[in-house]
Design a protein around this motif. Sequence first.
Motif, PDB file in Angstrom:
ATOM      1  N   ALA A  75     -19.337  35.316  -2.568  1.00  0.00           N
ATOM      2  CA  ALA A  75     -19.287  34.250  -3.568  1.00  0.00           C
ATOM      3  C   ALA A  75     -18.029  33.394  -3.369  1.00  0.00           C
ATOM      4  O   ALA A  75     -18.078  32.163  -3.449  1.00  0.00           O
ATOM      5  N   LEU A  76     -16.893  34.067  -3.095  1.00  0.00           N
ATOM      6  CA  LEU A  76     -15.654  33.318  -2.859  1.00  0.00           C
ATOM      7  C   LEU A  76     -15.767  32.452  -1.604  1.00  0.00           C
ATOM      8  O   LEU A  76     -15.280  31.324  -1.570  1.00  0.00           O
ATOM      9  N   GLN A  77     -16.429  32.995  -0.584  1.00  0.00           N
ATOM     10  CA  GLN A  77     -16.607  32.217   0.643  1.00  0.00           C
ATOM     11  C   GLN A  77     -17.456  30.980   0.368  1.00  0.00           C
ATOM     12  O   GLN A  77     -17.160  29.893   0.860  1.00  0.00           O
ATOM     13  N   CYS A  78     -18.511  31.151  -0.424  1.00  0.00           N
ATOM     14  CA  CYS A  78     -19.365  29.993  -0.742  1.00  0.00           C
ATOM     15  C   CYS A  78     -18.580  28.957  -1.542  1.00  0.00           C
ATOM     16  O   CYS A  78     -18.636  27.758  -1.250  1.00  0.00           O
ATOM     17  N   ALA A  79     -17.808  29.447  -2.548  1.00  0.00           N
ATOM     18  CA  ALA A  79     -17.037  28.510  -3.375  1.00  0.00           C
ATOM     19  C   ALA A  79     -15.996  27.802  -2.516  1.00  0.00           C
ATOM     20  O   ALA A  79     -15.835  26.573  -2.585  1.00  0.00           O
ATOM     21  N   GLY A  80     -15.303  28.564  -1.684  1.00  0.00           N
ATOM     22  CA  GLY A  80     -14.275  27.990  -0.815  1.00  0.00           C
ATOM     23  C   GLY A  80     -14.874  26.991   0.160  1.00  0.00           C
ATOM     24  O   GLY A  80     -14.326  25.911   0.378  1.00  0.00           O
ATOM     25  N   GLY A  81     -16.018  27.359   0.751  1.00  0.00           N
ATOM     26  CA  GLY A  81     -16.680  26.484   1.713  1.00  0.00           C
ATOM     27  C   GLY A  81     -17.109  25.191   1.058  1.00  0.00           C
ATOM     28  O   GLY A  81     -16.911  24.091   1.604  1.00  0.00           O
ATOM     29  N   ALA A  82     -17.681  25.308  -0.154  1.00  0.00           N
ATOM     30  CA  ALA A  82     -18.153  24.110  -0.848  1.00  0.00           C
ATOM     31  C   ALA A  82     -16.965  23.204  -1.191  1.00  0.00           C
ATOM     32  O   ALA A  82     -17.029  21.978  -1.028  1.00  0.00           O
ATOM     33  N   TYR A  83     -15.857  23.813  -1.618  1.00  0.00           N
ATOM     34  CA  TYR A  83     -14.682  23.019  -2.008  1.00  0.00           C
ATOM     35  C   TYR A  83     -14.081  22.296  -0.796  1.00  0.00           C
ATOM     36  O   TYR A  83     -13.787  21.105  -0.849  1.00  0.00           O
ATOM     37  N   LEU A  84     -13.914  23.047   0.294  1.00  0.00           N
ATOM     38  CA  LEU A  84     -13.365  22.423   1.509  1.00  0.00           C
ATOM     39  C   LEU A  84     -14.289  21.312   2.003  1.00  0.00           C
ATOM     40  O   LEU A  84     -13.838  20.238   2.400  1.00  0.00           O
ATOM     41  N   GLY A  85     -15.583  21.586   1.988  1.00  0.00           N
ATOM     42  CA  GLY A  85     -16.559  20.598   2.434  1.00  0.00           C
ATOM     43  C   GLY A  85     -16.486  19.341   1.581  1.00  0.00           C
ATOM     44  O   GLY A  85     -16.497  18.216   2.090  1.00  0.00           O
ATOM     45  N   TRP A  86     -16.329  19.542   0.269  1.00  0.00           N
ATOM     46  CA  TRP A  86     -16.250  18.410  -0.660  1.00  0.00           C
ATOM     47  C   TRP A  86     -15.004  17.573  -0.364  1.00  0.00           C
ATOM     48  O   TRP A  86     -15.051  16.341  -0.319  1.00  0.00           O
ATOM     49  N   MET A  87     -13.878  18.239  -0.100  1.00  0.00           N
ATOM     50  CA  MET A  87     -12.664  17.487   0.241  1.00  0.00           C
ATOM     51  C   MET A  87     -12.862  16.755   1.569  1.00  0.00           C
ATOM     52  O   MET A  87     -12.386  15.634   1.743  1.00  0.00           O
ATOM     53  N   GLY A  88     -13.545  17.397   2.504  1.00  0.00           N
ATOM     54  CA  GLY A  88     -13.816  16.767   3.795  1.00  0.00           C
ATOM     55  C   GLY A  88     -14.637  15.506   3.629  1.00  0.00           C
ATOM     56  O   GLY A  88     -14.311  14.450   4.190  1.00  0.00           O
ATOM     57  N   VAL A  89     -15.688  15.591   2.803  1.00  0.00           N
ATOM     58  CA  VAL A  89     -16.549  14.422   2.568  1.00  0.00           C
ATOM     59  C   VAL A  89     -15.725  13.300   1.935  1.00  0.00           C
ATOM     60  O   VAL A  89     -15.813  12.135   2.346  1.00  0.00           O
ATOM     61  N   ALA A  90     -14.871  13.669   0.955  1.00  0.00           N
ATOM     62  CA  ALA A  90     -14.070  12.639   0.276  1.00  0.00           C
ATOM     63  C   ALA A  90     -13.141  11.949   1.282  1.00  0.00           C
ATOM     64  O   ALA A  90     -12.981  10.723   1.251  1.00  0.00           O
ATOM     65  N   LEU A  91     -12.547  12.720   2.186  1.00  0.00           N
ATOM     66  CA  LEU A  91     -11.640  12.124   3.182  1.00  0.00           C
ATOM     67  C   LEU A  91     -12.400  11.217   4.147  1.00  0.00           C
ATOM     68  O   LEU A  91     -11.971  10.105   4.449  1.00  0.00           O
TER      69      LEU A  91
END
Length: 210
Positions: A75-91
């Motif tokens: 679950a932490l990996q999914c949350a972390g992955g989604a958060y990093l991915g979201w920051m990546g998309v924003a950048l």
Amino acid sequence: MNSSVFLGTVAAMYTPLVLSPGPCALLVSRASMVEGRHTGMQAALGITTGAFLWSALAAAGVGVMLGQWPGVIAALQCAGGAYLGWMGVALVRSVQRPAQEVNGDGHETAPAQRAYWRGLATCMTNPQALVFFSSLFGALFTAEVSPLLRLASVLTVVGIALVGYLGQAALFAFPPLQRRYQASQRYLDGVCGVVFLLLGGRLLLQGLAA
Ligand SMILES: NC(=[NH2+])NCCC[C@H](N)C(=O)O
């Protein structure tokens, strides 16, 4: 193991983690270069708060327990992955916007305060922190380790995070570095964004496969 050797081990294990490149280091250096030292320092304080929470969990023995509950790690990996991915998309998206808007203050009402929460979220979902605190670092805290030594270990981690990340914030606020970054901001943001997306995607896949 006597107390000073134990704390020395804590420091020797954690210092390379702080110095290694990763999402936390990227966040602080970018905040300092784009928004200035104050914002970079807020990001550093957020990351330090995260380091405090992670090390306190590990010192309390929760880190090792986490390793025994694969569901929590996933679950932490999914949350972390989604958060990093979201920051990546924003950048990556910021690269396509007009230059002023990237730096613009219009919607950046409280960048410094936001940087603190970003730092905290980045540290808590950082795959490197997750692996480090739930396995290697967590394993140090065997039943014989006294509560006082556990507390001292947490303080050691907090001290190192504070010095390391505040240092990074101060370093990247150095005007020549800021100018250099601003000259190639789009390019660097695009590269950072793609790195975040790849890291996030990999983490998400790992979480889903677990
Ligand atoms: N609490 C932490 N210091 N988190 C791990 C940080 C790892 C790496 N230095 C990064 O910047 O992403």
